[in-house]
Design a protein around this motif. Structure first.
Motif, PDB file in Angstrom:
ATOM      1  N   GLY A 295       0.754  -1.241   0.000  1.00 33.40           N
ATOM      2  CA  GLY A 295       0.000   0.000   0.000  1.00 33.40           C
ATOM      3  C   GLY A 295       0.785   1.291   0.000  1.00 33.40           C
ATOM      4  N   TRP A 296       2.111   1.215  -0.013  1.00 34.02           N
ATOM      5  CA  TRP A 296       2.899   2.441  -0.044  1.00 34.02           C
ATOM      6  C   TRP A 296       3.041   2.976  -1.466  1.00 34.02           C
TER       7      TRP A 296
ATOM      8  N   GLU B  30       1.496   2.256  -5.747  1.00 36.12           N
ATOM      9  CA  GLU B  30       0.459   1.642  -6.573  1.00 36.12           C
ATOM     10  C   GLU B  30       1.071   1.243  -7.906  1.00 36.12           C
TER      11      GLU B  30
ATOM     12  N   THR C 213       2.415   6.875  -6.455  1.00 35.14           N
ATOM     13  CA  THR C 213       2.335   7.018  -5.004  1.00 35.14           C
ATOM     14  C   THR C 213       1.094   6.326  -4.477  1.00 35.14           C
ATOM     15  N   GLY C 214       1.253   5.475  -3.476  1.00 35.31           N
ATOM     16  CA  GLY C 214       0.136   4.785  -2.855  1.00 35.31           C
ATOM     17  C   GLY C 214      -0.496   5.626  -1.764  1.00 35.31           C
ATOM     18  N   PRO C 215      -1.621   5.159  -1.202  1.00 41.46           N
ATOM     19  CA  PRO C 215      -2.340   5.953  -0.199  1.00 41.46           C
ATOM     20  C   PRO C 215      -1.524   6.234   1.062  1.00 41.46           C
ATOM     21  N   LEU C 216      -0.708   5.287   1.493  1.00 37.48           N
ATOM     22  CA  LEU C 216       0.092   5.523   2.692  1.00 37.48           C
ATOM     23  C   LEU C 216       1.163   6.589   2.455  1.00 37.48           C
TER      24      LEU C 216
ATOM     25  N   ALA D  86       1.048   8.896   0.148  1.00 41.99           N
ATOM     26  CA  ALA D  86       0.385  10.173  -0.096  1.00 41.99           C
ATOM     27  C   ALA D  86       0.040  10.873   1.217  1.00 41.99           C
ATOM     28  N   ARG D  87      -0.256  10.077   2.247  1.00 43.16           N
ATOM     29  CA  ARG D  87      -0.645  10.658   3.540  1.00 43.16           C
ATOM     30  C   ARG D  87       0.561  11.046   4.396  1.00 43.16           C
TER      31      ARG D  87
ATOM     32  N   THR E  54       3.016  17.098   2.384  1.00 41.83           N
ATOM     33  CA  THR E  54       2.099  16.501   3.341  1.00 41.83           C
ATOM     34  C   THR E  54       2.129  17.273   4.653  1.00 41.83           C
TER      35      THR E  54
END
Length: 333
Positions: free
Chosen positions: A72-73, A75, A83-86, A88-89, A95
């Motif tokens: 999930g880090w 995609e 960039t994965g959701p983790l 991106a956050r 950020t």
């Protein structure tokens, strides 16, 4: 390799899962070290483009990026990594909280833990973190940046919880490094001034941060070791935030005695620490092991910290839990 069986009665082999987690850890920290997350902030890339951007082989890049994508880090869509959701956050200068330095520090921690068996045999590591950083200063900078972003998550709750004496004028921040706590206290209490005492390398960027916040006139930087420097006197508050786990019982006892001596009557020594509880706690035990691997030290219990404070002549000790793994232990003169 990591799924020995699909039989429901035999599944969940903890050894396979444990090994698999270590591979995932290695992949994500290596991705940060190689600059994969930074390269992809510009937009998705094909494998060859990503490998070229980080100056690495396509085969190695694929091996690392595939694992990072699987957890999930990153995609992987239509043959392009993004960039994965983790990530991106939690990663990137755009950020709210950029934890890239945490992953870079985690990469360095792997090197430290590699020597753990010998450290256990010897009773301490062959080199402390500070000695390691003498030959690898970037690791020290990564750690300092990690501590800075980590502190940003907890500063508001800490400032709300610390019982600053009424009419307080002077604060001493031992090991205050990035200056976030001293700046926050000064913003909350307009009559307060602060002094941060820390090693020169820890204060390298603090002066610029103070100037940017308009607090250079109210926060003074002292470069030196709080273990040996004269702490002065007449302070209303002395902060020891997340430093006692890096020192021995004897060092902490002496440090707190000198901190207490630096207080005016009614002043407070405030210890912020991941306190060892009566029951074994997974997080605290792991953190304590990391401290042993890094410097030969450990976490301490509330009775131990309280005894340092009362042994320094402080009249009362108060334990203040926080909404995090750390808590406050306050002694009043």
């Amino acid at each position: 390799m990591f799924k020995t069986t699909t039989d429901a009665e035999l599944a969940g082999n903890p050894i396979d899962e444990f090994i698999g987690n270590s591979i995932k850890y290695a992949a994500v920290t290596t991705a940060a070290k190689l600059g994969i997350f930074k390269a992809l902030r510009e937009g998705p890339k094909r494998l060859d483009e990503l490998a070229e951007a980080i100056g690495a082989s396509p085969e190695g890049t694929r091996a690392v990026a595939d694992v990072a994508a699987a957890v999930g880090w990153l995609e992987l869509t239509d043959g392009r990594y993004g960039t994965g959701p983790l990530a991106a956050r939690w990663l990137g200068e755009d950020t709210e909280f950029d934890f890239t330095p945490a992953l870079l520090w985690a990469y360095e921690l792997t090197n430290v833990l590699w020597d753990l068996p010998q450290a256990v045999r010897d009773g301490k590591p062959a080199q402390s973190l500070w000695e390691r950083w003498a030959g690898n200063p970037q690791a020290g900078r990564d750690f300092s940046e990690y501590m800075k972003v980590k502190s940003r998550l907890t500063v508001p709750a800490i400032i709300d919880a610390v019982p600053v004496p009424e009419g307080a004028k002077r604060l001493l921040d031992l090991g205050g490094s990035h200056g976030l706590h001293s700046m926050a206290f000064c913003r909350r209490y307009p009559e307060l001034t602060a002094t941060i005492l820390d090693l020169p390398e820890a204060l390298a960027a603090t002066g610029d941060a103070l100037a940017a916040e308009g607090l250079a006139e109210r926060v003074t930087l002292r470069r030196g070791s709080f273990l040996t420097e004269d702490l002065g006197e007449g302070y209303d508050v002395v902060l020891l935030f997340e430093i006692v786990h890096n020192h021995t019982d004897a060092e902490n006892r002496d440090l707190i005695a000198r901190a207490a001596k630096a207080l005016r009557p009614g002043g407070k020594v405030v210890v912020l620490e991941d306190v060892r509880g009566e029951e074994l706690d997974e997080h605290n035990a792991a953190f304590s092991l990391a401290m042993f691997a890094c410097s030969g030290d450990r976490t301490y219990s509330l009775p131990e910290i309280g005894e340092w404070l009362t042994g320094a002549g402080l009249a009362s000790v108060e334990h203040i839990p926080l909404p995090s793994s750390v808590s406050l232990v306050v002694g009043t003169k």
